[in-house]
Design a protein around this motif. Structure first.
Motif, mmCIF file in Angstrom:
data_model
loop_
_atom_site.group_PDB
_atom_site.id
_atom_site.type_symbol
_atom_site.label_atom_id
_atom_site.label_comp_id
_atom_site.label_asym_id
_atom_site.label_seq_id
_atom_site.Cartn_x
_atom_site.Cartn_y
_atom_site.Cartn_z
ATOM 1 N N ALA A 246 0.821 -1.210 0.000
ATOM 2 C CA ALA A 246 0.000 0.000 0.000
ATOM 3 C C ALA A 246 0.857 1.262 0.000
ATOM 4 C CB ALA A 246 -0.934 0.003 1.206
ATOM 5 N N ALA A 247 2.033 1.200 0.611
ATOM 6 C CA ALA A 247 2.969 2.325 0.641
ATOM 7 C C ALA A 247 4.330 1.787 1.047
ATOM 8 C CB ALA A 247 2.508 3.414 1.605
ATOM 9 N N LEU A 248 5.358 2.618 0.923
ATOM 10 C CA LEU A 248 6.719 2.191 1.245
ATOM 11 C C LEU A 248 7.093 2.464 2.692
ATOM 12 C CD1 LEU A 248 8.595 3.394 -1.971
ATOM 13 C CD2 LEU A 248 7.621 1.130 -1.495
ATOM 14 N N TYR A 266 2.544 -3.650 3.506
ATOM 15 C CA TYR A 266 1.984 -4.977 3.256
ATOM 16 C C TYR A 266 1.035 -4.914 2.067
ATOM 17 C CZ TYR A 266 3.851 -5.316 7.951
ATOM 18 O OH TYR A 266 4.697 -5.253 9.023
ATOM 19 N N CYS A 267 0.579 -6.072 1.658
ATOM 20 C CA CYS A 267 -0.286 -6.165 0.480
ATOM 21 C C CYS A 267 -1.738 -6.267 0.915
ATOM 22 C CB CYS A 267 0.101 -7.372 -0.378
ATOM 23 S SG CYS A 267 -0.873 -7.519 -1.894
ATOM 24 N N TRP A 268 -2.478 -5.180 0.750
ATOM 25 C CA TRP A 268 -3.925 -5.195 0.951
ATOM 26 C C TRP A 268 -4.568 -5.678 -0.338
ATOM 27 C CZ3 TRP A 268 -1.295 -2.445 4.452
ATOM 28 C CH2 TRP A 268 -1.858 -2.242 5.719
ATOM 29 N N ILE A 269 -5.463 -6.631 -0.251
ATOM 30 C CA ILE A 269 -6.166 -7.128 -1.437
ATOM 31 C C ILE A 269 -6.889 -5.980 -2.137
ATOM 32 C CG2 ILE A 269 -7.911 -8.737 -2.268
ATOM 33 C CD1 ILE A 269 -5.388 -10.090 -1.155
ATOM 34 N N ARG A 270 -7.472 -5.084 -1.364
ATOM 35 C CA ARG A 270 -8.230 -3.962 -1.915
ATOM 36 C C ARG A 270 -7.305 -2.988 -2.653
ATOM 37 N NH1 ARG A 270 -9.166 -1.790 2.548
ATOM 38 N NH2 ARG A 270 -10.846 -3.238 3.039
ATOM 39 N N GLN A 576 1.633 6.775 -1.572
ATOM 40 C CA GLN A 576 0.441 5.957 -1.349
ATOM 41 C C GLN A 576 -0.107 5.456 -2.679
ATOM 42 O OE1 GLN A 576 -0.901 4.986 1.425
ATOM 43 N NE2 GLN A 576 -2.949 4.318 0.870
ATOM 44 N N THR A 577 -0.231 4.141 -2.825
ATOM 45 C CA THR A 577 -0.700 3.584 -4.098
ATOM 46 C C THR A 577 -2.099 4.090 -4.455
ATOM 47 O OG1 THR A 577 -1.449 1.587 -2.936
ATOM 48 C CG2 THR A 577 0.718 1.513 -3.972
ATOM 49 N N TYR A 578 -2.992 4.154 -3.476
ATOM 50 C CA TYR A 578 -4.338 4.681 -3.722
ATOM 51 C C TYR A 578 -4.283 6.034 -4.444
ATOM 52 C CZ TYR A 578 -7.668 1.821 -0.921
ATOM 53 O OH TYR A 578 -8.505 0.857 -0.433
#
Length: 598
Positions: A246-248, A266-270, A576-578
């Motif tokens: 989700a972010a670094l 970590y890897c959030w599925i969403r 932030q990937t979002y």
């Protein structure tokens, strides 16, 4: 003294990454992967005294008056130009090696720096002091004539250099009279000519990234914004497993002294679903293919049972949450959290996101591995869980820790799971299964339209039986639950905008949560609003609001999770990937077509 803000420049190679501040210092990097122990931890302010700046890798010129920075075009290779009071100039090239070698991608746990004299006679100081045990200690070190060995955890690292080692160890200034090279990587002798090899790595890494960018299908307008966002999203993928973080960073607070400090490495599925959706629109299928491999392993390990909202990049399900007491936190605003207790939560939207992420693989002929009937059978188990959960309470996509509800967003994701399984079954020629899943989708739809409808407001509510609002209601069109012109959607958009918009920004929700009332806007939700304005025919408003969001970009061209809707300062984990997804998606929606220049 280093300025502590989010004007940070990511570099990386899809194995490791680092954040470099506006004075060309490494201030954050973990190894051997993004969720590891930080060897550079200065961003979160290690406590205690140290002979050298703790948790940093500084390069500075004596009597420095400025530092200007930019990326090499279409790469994550950073160039920092340091100027002294007499006009002396040194340039620093920072990158992580990434290029094909011997039939596979070379992406070591390694960081490279090249320092070049450009003008005058600059004197430089290089200070390298990695930490261990989450900032508690300086890494023990030994040295030789051309290297320094650091006992970092979980594996030691070795700096090989043609700079004077004694000056590095003691933090002394020296005149920069030729290009110097630094390779901080595996604890093994460096083979070959250091200067020639590192310079060659720079060119090969640049070529690899530019070649990747060249394959992107980008919009006519805002090309640099889209390219930088796409590169950074790719940096957030751990290529070994396919996971997308989700972010670094961890524990950059969502607002000053808010306690909303979470570990996002970590890897959030969403989050990963939205990331691959955005990159798919640009044609970056390599990220999708790697992520689908990760998802197949998650589904296999679940054996038809519960899917967690998030996992480690390795696929490890257990992410126990603790506090790193040796770190004071961003601007001293602790706590610094390691791990994330959200892995124990029930968030039913994840089932839909797994199926939506996989759906393209059944239709896209470009993929190296098209999905099969066996893959469909495995996904049906996920669909069964989605259907069973569609009217059940969960923590919701905003991960409330102390309460549950039947969230409309989660239920619509369950509908989408059933709907897409019907489409997949039809593509595979499984007519009976197509009918089965479409019947289920229709049953879920009826439940949502009955239970999430707020009759008094003639709109949808965020929870079943409620009248509350949250920004996820703006996603009803994106999930294809309603059409853009549906009066129910337009009424919902109007209500969400009225209730959650704060000037140029959008809240996730306006009600109190576990930590009180929200103090900052969630950047991704602002991009959802821009999309909704576009879909509602309010094109000029959408473009104006997108332009305002572009004003919030860091010098690196990126965004964090949150923005103070009064001061416009960025908060939350970074990059932030979002937020990067929002930059890409809105550019694609709002841009003039390429035909405009033909």
């Amino acid at each position: 003294m280093r300025v502590n803000n989010l004007n940070l420049w990511p570099i990386g190679n899809c194995q490791v990454s680092a954040l470099i501040d506006e004075n060309a210092s490494f201030v954050w990097a973990c190894q051997p992967r993004v969720d590891g122990d930080p060897l550079f931890s200065a961003l979160l302010e290690p406590k205690g005294e140290s002979a050298l700046p703790r948790g940093e890798w500084r390069v500075e010129v004596e009597n420095q008056v400025s530092c200007t920075q930019l990326y090499l075009r279409n790469t994550p290779i950073l160039v920092s130009r340091l100027t002294d009071a007499d006009g002396g100039i040194a340039e620093v090239y920072d990158f992580c090696p990434r290029f094909p070698r011997q039939g596979r991608m070379y992406r070591p746990v390694a960081f490279c720096r090249i320092v070049r004299p450009i003008a005058g006679s600059p004197r430089i100081r290089v200070q390298l002091n990695p930490t261990t045990d989450w900032g508690a200690n300086d890494a023990a070190r030994t040295s030789g004539s051309n290297h320094i060995r650091f006992l970092t955890a979980p594996q030691p690292l070795r700096l090989t250099t043609d700079a004077p080692v004694s000056s590095l160890l003691e933090g002394r200034c020296f005149r920069l009279e030729k290009s110097l090279h630094f390779f901080l990587g595996p604890d093994e002798p460096f083979v070959g000519n250091l200067g020639h090899t590192v310079a060659t790595m720079l060119h090969q890494t640049s070529d690899e990234w530019r070649d990747w960018v060249r394959g992107l299908a980008i919009p006519l307008e805002w090309q640099k914004v889209v390219i930088r966002s796409a590169i950074t999203l790719k940096l957030c993928q751990h290529e070994e497993t396919g996971a997308i973080v989700a972010a670094l960073t961890t524990s950059i607070p969502e607002a000053a002294n808010s306690g909303r400090n979470w570990d996002y490495r970590y890897c959030w599925i969403r989050d990963a679903y939205y990331t691959v959706q955005a990159l798919n629109r640009l044609g970056a299928l390599d990220v999708l293919e790697n992520y689908l491999s990760y998802l197949r392993n998650i589904v296999d390990d679940a054996k038809g049972g519960d899917i967690q909202p998030l996992y480690a990049v390795s696929g490890e399900p257990k992410l126990d949450e603790g506090v790193a007491d040796a770190l004071a936190g961003y601007r001293g605003m602790g706590p610094v959290r390691v791990g994330n207790a959200a892995y124990t939560q029930v968030q039913y939207d994840a089932y839909g996101q797994i199926i939506l992420s996989n759906a393209q693989a059944f239709f896209d002929e470009r993929l190296f591995r098209k999905a099969t009937i066996d893959d469909f059978r495995a996904l049906e188990k996920v669909g069964d869980r989605a259907y069973a959960a569609h009217d059940q309470p969960d923590a919701g996509l905003w991960e409330f820790r102390t309460r549950t509800s039947v969230h409309t967003y989660s239920s619509v994701m369950s509908w989408a799971a059933c709907d897409r399984l019907g489409n997949i079954a039809e593509e595979l020629g499984l007519d009976d299964r197509a009918d089965f899943w479409r019947e289920r989708a229709e049953a879920v739809r009826r439940t949502i339209e009955r239970s999430a409808w707020f009759e008094e407001g003639k709109r949808f509510a965020a929870t079943f039986g409620g009248d509350d609002l949250d920004a996820s209601l703006l996603q009803l069109v994106d999930m294809r639950f309603v059409e853009p012109a549906d009066p129910r959607f337009l009424a919902t958009v109007e209500a969400v905008e009225k209730g959650l918009r704060r000037g140029e920004h959008m809240l996730r929700y306006a009600d109190e949560d576990d930590f009180g009332l929200p103090e900052t806007a969630f950047n991704f939700c602002t991009f959802w609003l821009i999309e909704a304005l576009h879909l509602a025919g309010r094109q000029d408003e959408a473009r104006a609001l997108y332009s305002k969001m572009l004003e919030r970009l860091t010098p690196a061209g990126l965004l964090s999770e949150d923005t103070d809707f009064e001061t416009h300062e960025l908060w939350g984990n970074y990059p932030q990937t979002y937020s990067l997804v929002g930059l890409i998606n809105c550019a694609g929606l709002l841009s003039k077509p390429w035909s405009a220049v033909r």
